[in-house]
Design an enzyme around this catalytic site. Structure first.
Site, mmCIF file in Angstrom:
data_model
loop_
_atom_site.group_PDB
_atom_site.id
_atom_site.type_symbol
_atom_site.label_atom_id
_atom_site.label_comp_id
_atom_site.label_asym_id
_atom_site.label_seq_id
_atom_site.Cartn_x
_atom_site.Cartn_y
_atom_site.Cartn_z
ATOM 1 N N GLY A 210 0.835 -1.197 0.000
ATOM 2 C CA GLY A 210 0.000 0.000 0.000
ATOM 3 C C GLY A 210 0.865 1.240 0.000
ATOM 4 N N CYS B 225 5.715 -0.232 7.314
ATOM 5 C CA CYS B 225 5.427 0.954 6.506
ATOM 6 C C CYS B 225 6.636 1.299 5.668
ATOM 7 C CB CYS B 225 5.062 2.109 7.441
ATOM 8 S SG CYS B 225 4.647 3.633 6.584
ATOM 9 N N GLU C 62 -3.522 3.263 5.293
ATOM 10 C CA GLU C 62 -3.261 4.259 4.243
ATOM 11 C C GLU C 62 -4.109 5.519 4.423
ATOM 12 O OE1 GLU C 62 -0.628 3.863 2.655
ATOM 13 O OE2 GLU C 62 -0.355 1.720 2.970
ATOM 14 N N HIS D 58 -2.429 7.729 6.772
ATOM 15 C CA HIS D 58 -1.379 8.541 6.136
ATOM 16 C C HIS D 58 -1.958 9.826 5.556
ATOM 17 C CE1 HIS D 58 2.410 6.433 6.311
ATOM 18 N NE2 HIS D 58 1.859 5.294 5.927
#
Length: 176
Positions: free
Chosen positions: A46, A101, A144, A147
């Site tokens: 991702g 990540c 995600e 983020h």
């Protein structure tokens, strides 16, 4: 095909809150294509646009799960693009997953998140969708979307564990 630079902690761009995409056009599709190229090159599953210094609400995910349970089964690419993704609802049930990540390379920690979530988003053609996800996809899309809101997975763990992850990252960078 362009491989974009992935921002790494402590880059301040990782704390930026992304702005909604006004219209899905060729420039957005080009960003999506570059994001997939970057994610695959980095061996991730991702990537959020903010991780590549693009402050727009764009996420790409491909879990690349093997087609069978056999030991040497090849991963199958099933790319998903989420433009302006929003979490509509989440389950009360919690799932725990060891997350990593691309912006915190080679570091992992156990994170608890809702086991299921319902998301609404636009696809690469600007068509609206809504769907409930569970399992790894639910974890990945929540990670995600975090983020896009300037939140990292280490923000979901204790201060002690976060400090340990960041110290291990610093040590790995020093050794490299």
């Amino acid at each position: 095909m362009a491989i974009l630079e992935i921002l790494e902690v402590p880059h301040p761009g990782l704390r930026a809150v992304a702005k909604p995409v006004a219209a899905v056009d060729d420039s957005i599709r080009a960003i999506v294509s570059d994001m997939f190229d970057t994610m695959y090159d980095a061996r991730g599953i991702g990537l959020a646009a903010t991780q590549v210094a693009i402050e727009q609400r764009i996420v790409v995910i491909d879990l690349q799960e093997p087609e069978s349970d056999e030991k040497d089964a090849k991963p199958v690419r099933v790319p998903h693009v989420f433009i302006n993704p929003e979490i509509v609802s989440v389950s009360d049930e919690i799932a725990s997953y060891t997350e990593g990540c691309l912006s915190i390379p080679e570091q992992y920690a156990e994170v608890e998140r809702p086991a299921r979530c319902t998301i609404k988003w636009l696809d690469g053609d600007g068509k609206a969708h809504g769907q409930e996800f569970d399992g790894l996809m639910a974890t990945a899309i929540q990670h995600e979307i975090d983020h896009l809101n300037g939140v990292l997975f280490i923000d979901h763990i204790s201060r002690l564990k976060r400090d340990m992850v960041l110290k291990k990252l610093a040590k790995a960078r020093k050794a490299a």
